[in-house]
Design a protein around this motif. Structure first.
Motif, mmCIF file in Angstrom:
data_model
loop_
_atom_site.group_PDB
_atom_site.id
_atom_site.type_symbol
_atom_site.label_atom_id
_atom_site.label_comp_id
_atom_site.label_asym_id
_atom_site.label_seq_id
_atom_site.Cartn_x
_atom_site.Cartn_y
_atom_site.Cartn_z
ATOM 1 N N GLY A 15 1.957 20.616 56.067
ATOM 2 C CA GLY A 15 2.434 20.000 57.311
ATOM 3 C C GLY A 15 3.264 18.784 56.937
ATOM 4 O O GLY A 15 3.689 18.636 55.783
ATOM 5 N N GLY A 18 1.787 16.717 53.827
ATOM 6 C CA GLY A 18 1.969 17.323 52.508
ATOM 7 C C GLY A 18 3.434 17.332 52.107
ATOM 8 O O GLY A 18 3.781 17.020 50.962
ATOM 9 N N LEU A 36 0.662 23.624 48.109
ATOM 10 C CA LEU A 36 0.140 24.941 48.510
ATOM 11 C C LEU A 36 -0.185 24.942 49.998
ATOM 12 O O LEU A 36 -0.979 24.116 50.471
ATOM 13 C CB LEU A 36 -1.125 25.261 47.708
ATOM 14 N N ASP A 39 -0.711 29.108 55.283
ATOM 15 C CA ASP A 39 -0.008 29.879 56.315
ATOM 16 C C ASP A 39 1.260 30.521 55.738
ATOM 17 O O ASP A 39 1.756 30.074 54.710
ATOM 18 C CB ASP A 39 0.399 28.959 57.479
ATOM 19 N N GLU A 45 1.029 24.288 61.845
ATOM 20 C CA GLU A 45 -0.244 23.899 62.476
ATOM 21 C C GLU A 45 -0.045 22.635 63.313
ATOM 22 O O GLU A 45 0.862 22.609 64.117
ATOM 23 C CB GLU A 45 -1.339 23.770 61.400
ATOM 24 N N CYS A 50 2.963 19.638 67.855
ATOM 25 C CA CYS A 50 2.891 18.289 68.431
ATOM 26 C C CYS A 50 4.014 18.052 69.437
ATOM 27 O O CYS A 50 4.910 18.869 69.612
ATOM 28 C CB CYS A 50 2.876 17.238 67.334
ATOM 29 N N ALA A 51 3.935 16.901 70.112
ATOM 30 C CA ALA A 51 4.871 16.591 71.201
ATOM 31 C C ALA A 51 6.138 15.898 70.703
ATOM 32 O O ALA A 51 7.066 15.677 71.485
ATOM 33 C CB ALA A 51 4.167 15.727 72.250
ATOM 34 N N GLY A 53 6.688 12.806 69.732
ATOM 35 C CA GLY A 53 6.928 11.406 70.130
ATOM 36 C C GLY A 53 6.870 10.444 68.959
ATOM 37 O O GLY A 53 6.103 10.641 68.011
ATOM 38 N N LEU A 175 -0.651 30.731 50.363
ATOM 39 C CA LEU A 175 -1.495 30.460 49.198
ATOM 40 C C LEU A 175 -2.454 29.305 49.496
ATOM 41 O O LEU A 175 -2.142 28.133 49.238
ATOM 42 C CB LEU A 175 -0.612 30.148 47.979
ATOM 43 N N VAL A 177 -5.859 26.997 49.202
ATOM 44 C CA VAL A 177 -6.755 26.515 48.144
ATOM 45 C C VAL A 177 -8.174 26.916 48.538
ATOM 46 O O VAL A 177 -8.664 26.542 49.602
ATOM 47 C CB VAL A 177 -6.622 24.987 47.974
ATOM 48 N N PRO A 208 -6.326 18.995 60.246
ATOM 49 C CA PRO A 208 -7.646 19.144 60.879
ATOM 50 C C PRO A 208 -8.698 19.767 59.959
ATOM 51 O O PRO A 208 -9.882 19.718 60.258
ATOM 52 C CB PRO A 208 -7.362 20.071 62.067
ATOM 53 N N TRP A 209 -8.251 20.384 58.858
ATOM 54 C CA TRP A 209 -9.180 21.031 57.907
ATOM 55 C C TRP A 209 -9.543 20.090 56.750
ATOM 56 O O TRP A 209 -10.123 20.514 55.759
ATOM 57 C CB TRP A 209 -8.570 22.341 57.392
ATOM 58 N N TYR A 254 0.813 12.767 79.905
ATOM 59 C CA TYR A 254 2.161 12.355 79.493
ATOM 60 C C TYR A 254 3.222 13.406 79.825
ATOM 61 O O TYR A 254 2.918 14.583 80.034
ATOM 62 C CB TYR A 254 2.197 12.002 77.995
ATOM 63 N N TYR A 311 -5.821 17.938 67.242
ATOM 64 C CA TYR A 311 -5.734 16.571 66.710
ATOM 65 C C TYR A 311 -6.684 16.523 65.512
ATOM 66 O O TYR A 311 -7.723 17.200 65.501
ATOM 67 C CB TYR A 311 -6.243 15.552 67.740
ATOM 68 N N GLY A 338 -3.757 12.164 66.362
ATOM 69 C CA GLY A 338 -2.854 12.400 67.489
ATOM 70 C C GLY A 338 -1.527 11.674 67.418
ATOM 71 O O GLY A 338 -0.702 11.794 68.317
ATOM 72 N N GLY A 340 0.340 11.354 64.110
ATOM 73 C CA GLY A 340 0.704 11.377 62.688
ATOM 74 C C GLY A 340 2.136 11.770 62.393
ATOM 75 O O GLY A 340 2.678 11.366 61.366
HETATM 76 C C1 LIG Z 1 -0.774 18.652 71.117
HETATM 77 C C2 LIG Z 1 -0.430 17.612 70.068
HETATM 78 C C3 LIG Z 1 0.489 16.626 70.371
HETATM 79 C C4 LIG Z 1 0.834 15.655 69.403
HETATM 80 N N1 LIG Z 1 1.811 14.770 69.694
HETATM 81 C C5 LIG Z 1 2.223 13.892 68.735
HETATM 82 C C6 LIG Z 1 3.319 13.025 68.977
HETATM 83 O O1 LIG Z 1 3.918 13.036 70.056
HETATM 84 N N2 LIG Z 1 3.702 12.189 67.983
HETATM 85 C C7 LIG Z 1 3.061 12.144 66.770
HETATM 86 O O2 LIG Z 1 3.438 11.344 65.918
HETATM 87 N N3 LIG Z 1 2.018 12.970 66.514
HETATM 88 C C8 LIG Z 1 1.588 13.839 67.454
HETATM 89 N N4 LIG Z 1 0.551 14.681 67.194
HETATM 90 C C9 LIG Z 1 -0.195 14.520 65.939
HETATM 91 C C10 LIG Z 1 0.547 15.080 64.743
HETATM 92 O O3 LIG Z 1 1.011 16.366 65.058
HETATM 93 C C11 LIG Z 1 -0.389 15.125 63.531
HETATM 94 O O4 LIG Z 1 -0.993 13.851 63.344
HETATM 95 C C12 LIG Z 1 0.358 15.490 62.254
HETATM 96 O O5 LIG Z 1 1.204 16.587 62.468
HETATM 97 C C13 LIG Z 1 -0.640 15.819 61.153
HETATM 98 O O6 LIG Z 1 0.047 16.406 60.069
HETATM 99 P P1 LIG Z 1 -0.733 17.032 58.862
HETATM 100 O O7 LIG Z 1 0.269 17.396 57.847
HETATM 101 O O8 LIG Z 1 -1.846 16.113 58.472
HETATM 102 O O9 LIG Z 1 -1.490 18.312 59.485
HETATM 103 P P2 LIG Z 1 -0.972 19.816 59.693
HETATM 104 O O10 LIG Z 1 0.380 19.858 60.270
HETATM 105 O O11 LIG Z 1 -2.041 20.560 60.418
HETATM 106 O O12 LIG Z 1 -0.876 20.347 58.220
HETATM 107 C C14 LIG Z 1 -2.024 20.675 57.462
HETATM 108 C C15 LIG Z 1 -1.746 21.990 56.775
HETATM 109 O O13 LIG Z 1 -2.797 22.260 55.847
HETATM 110 C C16 LIG Z 1 -2.927 23.664 55.781
HETATM 111 N N5 LIG Z 1 -4.217 23.947 55.160
HETATM 112 C C17 LIG Z 1 -5.455 23.750 55.663
HETATM 113 N N6 LIG Z 1 -6.384 24.140 54.777
HETATM 114 C C18 LIG Z 1 -5.730 24.595 53.688
HETATM 115 C C19 LIG Z 1 -6.127 25.132 52.445
HETATM 116 N N7 LIG Z 1 -7.423 25.303 52.136
HETATM 117 N N8 LIG Z 1 -5.171 25.487 51.535
HETATM 118 C C20 LIG Z 1 -3.858 25.335 51.832
HETATM 119 N N9 LIG Z 1 -3.425 24.847 53.019
HETATM 120 C C21 LIG Z 1 -4.349 24.470 53.921
HETATM 121 C C22 LIG Z 1 -2.804 24.109 57.223
HETATM 122 O O14 LIG Z 1 -2.468 25.473 57.307
HETATM 123 C C23 LIG Z 1 -1.715 23.172 57.734
HETATM 124 O O15 LIG Z 1 -0.435 23.759 57.694
HETATM 125 C C24 LIG Z 1 0.185 15.660 68.133
HETATM 126 C C25 LIG Z 1 -0.741 16.666 67.834
HETATM 127 C C26 LIG Z 1 -1.052 17.646 68.781
HETATM 128 C C27 LIG Z 1 -2.051 18.718 68.439
#
Ligand SMILES: Cc1cc2nc3c(=O)[nH]c(=O)nc-3n(C[C@H](O)[C@H](O)[C@H](O)COP(=O)(O)OP(=O)(O)OC[C@H]3O[C@@H](n4cnc5c(N)ncnc54)[C@H](O)[C@@H]3O)c2cc1C
Length: 385
Positions: A15, A18, A36, A39, A45, A50-51, A53, A175, A177, A208-209, A254, A311, A338, A340
């Protein structure tokens, strides 16, 4: 598919966190960066759901500083990475309908100004005259920052992944982990369906994982998945082109312009933690009732798309960023609760500094350490939607 047998750093999750970490590690000269994603595509994910913002309007110094640093990176994104990100400074307007919120936002407003964020205070009548499409009789006031806005999440992820690959990083999809091995409390390797990759460093960017990745090596990561959902309307011709990101703070509701329609969400504060990403139709009805009460025009339009995402929530709504002291070589970039997407650019850079230089130096991130939870040093964010 051949996978590398050894790496300097393995990042779990593709995401925004990463992807930004991979790019900034490679940019700082780290040779064997491997990302890695389980998906079939990157960024599908939480990031992709997300929105979009981006806002300076936070209630803690650390979050405001993260926004200040991240937004200047978003301003330079296209120039640096060659990828347009559809950055729109449409402004964020927080509607306040309760005296206690007005009081709290006055204090927050002062903090923002002390840090150079020139949010404006609007009186109830000013808000009503700016937003004639909305029903706002109960609004006591609002905070408004015209520099807040919107950005395209997918373009940010694609920009960082492509940038990381150009600099020599290996970024693989499909792939996951499956496990992480330790040797004498140090990271040793990660296991995938295609074999093991030996590495001294693992970055947990699993959104979230995140807690599941911690469990693989016996580290408790207090991040829980909480469902949040969104709907986008069919076109609304009366919608002004510069309709801002409007947040009804008391209702966690919102709206912002999405193409020719409106994107709207409302957080269910009683949503239990789970990985369920089905749209909750019962909650959606409540959401639409509240949304139509604010924007009566919504009664005349349809829904063009709807989805739910997760979130990644920590107990104090602040991220966990940096090294994990119990396990040598294990780093977290998790729990953005929420908001990130907007902090992804700077947090990837800060984590790359922490890994390669021993300490993040663009900003002190000690307050975001995992250890704060057991030391009771929580830093509550008030402006969570
Ligand atoms: C409805 C909604 C609205 C939002 N609105 C906003 C907004 O307006 N502005 C804002 O700044 N943020 C917003 N957010 C929050 C923001 O989207 C997240 O904080 C941010 O995208 C988190 O990114 P991430 O890379 O940590 O998570 P993710 O994007 O979930 O990436 C994590 C990745 O890890 C992968 N993964 C999990 N386990 C494994 C494994 N074992 N091996 C390999 N890969 C794995 C998953 O498949 C996923 O792709 C919103 C979130 C939601 C749900």
């Amino acid at each position: 598919m051949e996978i590398p047998k050894i790496a300097d750093v393995v990042i779990v999750g593709g995401g925004v966190m990463g992807a930004s970490t991979a790019y900034h590690l490679a940019l700082k000269g780290c040779k064997k960066v491997v990302l890695l994603e389980r998906d079939p595509l990157f960024g599908q994910e939480t990031t992709g759901k997300c929105a979009g913002g981006i806002r300076y309007q936070f209630a803690t110094e650390i979050n405001i500083r993260l926004s200040l640093l991240s937004f200047s990176m978003l301003d330079r994104f296209k120039e640096e990475l060659g990828q347009a990100i559809d950055l729109r400074r449409c402004g964020y307007l927080f509607l306040l309908t309760r005296e206690e919120h007005v009081k709290a936002f006055h204090a927050i407003f002062g903090l923002q100004h002390n840090l150079g964020v020139t949010t404006e205070w609007l009186k109830g009548d000013e808000v009503r005259s700016r937003l004639p499409l909305m029903r706002l009789e109960d609004v006591l006031g609002a905070t408004w920052n015209p520099q807040d806005g919107l950005v395209d999440p997918n373009s940010i992820v694609q920009g960082y992944i492509a940038g990381a690959k150009r600099l020599g990083a290996t970024c693989l999809t499909d792939l996951g982990v499956m496990n992480i091995s330790l040797k004498k409390e140090c990271i040793h390797s990660v296991k995938t369906r295609l074999g093991e990759i030996e590495t001294p460093i693992v970055v947990n960017a699993a959104g979230p994982w995140a807690a599941q990745i911690g469990t693989m090596i016996g580290v408790d990561i207090p991040v829980v998945p909480i469902r949040r959902q969104i709907a986008v309307t069919t076109p609304i011709p009366q919608l002004p082109p510069h309709f801002p990101f409007v947040i009804d703070f008391a209702k966690n509701l919102y709206f912002h312009r999405e193409g020719p329609g409106i994107l709207t969400g409302m957080s269910n504060l009683n949503e239990p933690p789970s990985f369920n990403q089905d749209v909750d139709r019962e909650w959606e009805l409540k959401h639409f009732d509240e949304a139509m009460a604010r924007i009566p025009l919504l009664e005349e339009v349809g829904i063009s798309s709807r989805w739910a995402g997760l979130y990644e929530v920590t107990p104090d709504a602040h991220p966990i960023l940096g090294r994990v002291p119990e396990v040598n070589g294990f780093y977290c970039i998790n729990g953005f609760s929420g908001h990130g997407l907007m902090h992804g650019p700077i947090c990837g850079l800060l984590l790359a500094e922490e890994i390669l230089d021993g300490k993040a130096h663009t900003l002190d991130i000690a307050s975001l350490s995992l250890t704060r939870f057991r030391e009771g040093k929580l830093i509550q964010e008030y402006n969570v939607v």
